[in-house]
Design a protein around this motif. Structure first.
Motif, PDB file in Angstrom:
ATOM      1  N   ARG A  63       0.876  -1.184   0.000  1.00  0.00           N
ATOM      2  CA  ARG A  63       0.000   0.000   0.000  1.00  0.00           C
ATOM      3  C   ARG A  63       0.899   1.216   0.000  1.00  0.00           C
ATOM      4  O   ARG A  63       1.361   1.627   1.055  1.00  0.00           O
ATOM      5  CB  ARG A  63      -0.877   0.028   1.255  1.00  0.00           C
ATOM      6  CG  ARG A  63      -1.889  -1.046   1.314  1.00  0.00           C
ATOM      7  CD  ARG A  63      -3.291  -0.498   1.124  1.00  0.00           C
ATOM      8  NE  ARG A  63      -4.096  -1.476   0.402  1.00  0.00           N
ATOM      9  CZ  ARG A  63      -4.874  -1.189  -0.622  1.00  0.00           C
ATOM     10  NH1 ARG A  63      -4.964   0.045  -1.073  1.00  0.00           N
ATOM     11  NH2 ARG A  63      -5.583  -2.119  -1.209  1.00  0.00           N
ATOM     12  N   PRO A  64       1.185   1.823  -1.142  1.00  0.00           N
ATOM     13  CA  PRO A  64       2.079   2.986  -1.137  1.00  0.00           C
ATOM     14  C   PRO A  64       1.444   4.128  -0.346  1.00  0.00           C
ATOM     15  O   PRO A  64       0.229   4.227  -0.293  1.00  0.00           O
ATOM     16  CB  PRO A  64       2.203   3.347  -2.615  1.00  0.00           C
ATOM     17  CG  PRO A  64       1.151   2.583  -3.330  1.00  0.00           C
ATOM     18  CD  PRO A  64       0.615   1.516  -2.431  1.00  0.00           C
ATOM     19  N   GLN A  73       3.210  -2.924  -5.362  1.00  0.00           N
ATOM     20  CA  GLN A  73       4.129  -4.043  -5.618  1.00  0.00           C
ATOM     21  C   GLN A  73       3.640  -5.267  -4.879  1.00  0.00           C
ATOM     22  O   GLN A  73       3.022  -5.145  -3.820  1.00  0.00           O
ATOM     23  CB  GLN A  73       5.503  -3.719  -5.038  1.00  0.00           C
ATOM     24  CG  GLN A  73       6.296  -2.758  -5.846  1.00  0.00           C
ATOM     25  CD  GLN A  73       7.603  -2.439  -5.122  1.00  0.00           C
ATOM     26  OE1 GLN A  73       7.951  -3.067  -4.137  1.00  0.00           O
ATOM     27  NE2 GLN A  73       8.311  -1.462  -5.625  1.00  0.00           N
ATOM     28  N   THR A  74       3.987  -6.434  -5.423  1.00  0.00           N
ATOM     29  CA  THR A  74       3.673  -7.663  -4.705  1.00  0.00           C
ATOM     30  C   THR A  74       4.741  -7.860  -3.640  1.00  0.00           C
ATOM     31  O   THR A  74       5.928  -7.866  -3.936  1.00  0.00           O
ATOM     32  CB  THR A  74       3.660  -8.850  -5.678  1.00  0.00           C
ATOM     33  OG1 THR A  74       2.687  -8.562  -6.670  1.00  0.00           O
ATOM     34  CG2 THR A  74       3.286 -10.136  -4.971  1.00  0.00           C
TER      35      THR A  74
END
Ligand code: TTP
Length: 259
Positions: A63-64, A73-74
């Motif tokens: 969660r950016p 991203q994963t």
């Protein structure tokens, strides 16, 4: 024979159309819930299947921070982490699986079900109840979730289920039952990489949890209404995908249960 679906809601809607009812499919790992769900999906346009979000558990997205513009991203495969180190990851897995399940169970029915003149049913693969009474409970009994984690899990689970109330209630449960040996055979055949280390003993324990909950109905269920939800038990030990006669029999039983 199973009783038909429970009528927990407020009855028909003001336009006279039937209310959409909610049912879950339960059963051991690899018993064939997804296959059965697809069969139901193709049998009637009045039945809408909501699939289980397994792929979400296999690739957790970061969660950016808000406004950073960084792409998601994963950051991990929680299913794999849980199987590799159950004592470390089972609690985290169960919080995430339960939350993703709540989100799906809270989704409104699709418009074509709302406008149906028949008997519309939303069918879920598993539920917030199997999350607790099958998997989280089993993990606690196996010491993979410790007493403090189990207390915390039960506390927020009860709170959320009570807060959402009727939105999370089920009017019926379809229990696909097969021996743990049969499930083991199917699990091996499908070859999901994370499940490589699953042993028969684990499936036997999960089978027992399903039996306690859905056949003996003797588990200490916290939710009073859940004790009375009708259960349709189907013998899933037969190869129902390849056998037209069995498939037809299943559909007749389900129609009967839903009507
Ligand atoms: P299942 O929900 O049993 O899904 P499935 O794909 O095995 O079902 P079927 O073959 O009948 O269609 O489990 C998916 C995986 O996630 C399985 O490895 C077990 C694991 N799991 C948990 O460990 N805890 C949980 O609460 C749930 C729901 C699944």
């Amino acid at each position: 024979p199973a009783r038909g679906l429970q009528s927990t809601g407020p009855g028909p809607r003001p336009d006279g159309r039937a209310r959409v009812r909610r049912v879950s499919i339960e059963g051991n790992i690899a018993v064939g819930k997804s296959t059965f769900a697809k069969l139901l999906q193709s049998a009637s346009s009045d039945w809408e299947v909501v699939q289980e979000p397994v792929s979400k558990w296999q690739s957790i997205e970061s969660r950016p921070s808000e406004g950073s513009g960084a792409p998601q991203q994963t950051v991990g495969n929680l299913l794999q982490m849980m199987y590799e180190d159950p004592q470390r990851w089972s609690y985290t897995f169960q919080t995430y699986s339960c939350m993703s399940r709540m989100k799906t169970q809270l989704q409104p029915p699709p418009p074509h079900l709302l406008s149906s003149k028949g008997t519309p049913v939303q069918v879920f693969e598993r539920s917030v109840y199997s999350d607790r009474y099958i998997f989280a409970l089993n993990s606690f009994e196996l010491d993979c979730i410790n007493p403090a984690e189990w207390a915390v899990y039960q506390d927020w689970h009860t709170f959320l289920v009570e807060q959402f109330g009727p939105q999370l209630e089920l009017e019926g449960i379809i229990y696909l039952k097969a021996s743990p040996q049969k499930c083991m055979e199917r699990l091996g055949r499908r070859g999901r990489p994370e499940e490589g280390g699953v042993e028969l003993d684990y499936l036997q324990k999960l089978h027992m949890q399903h039996e306690r909950w859905l056949t003996e109905r003797s588990t200490q269920l916290h939710f009073e209404k859940l004790k009375h939800v009708p259960v349709l038990e189907l013998d899933a030990s037969v190869e129902f995908l390849s056998d037209q006669t069995v498939r037809d029999e299943f559909i007749v039983k389900v129609k009967d249960f839903f009507s």
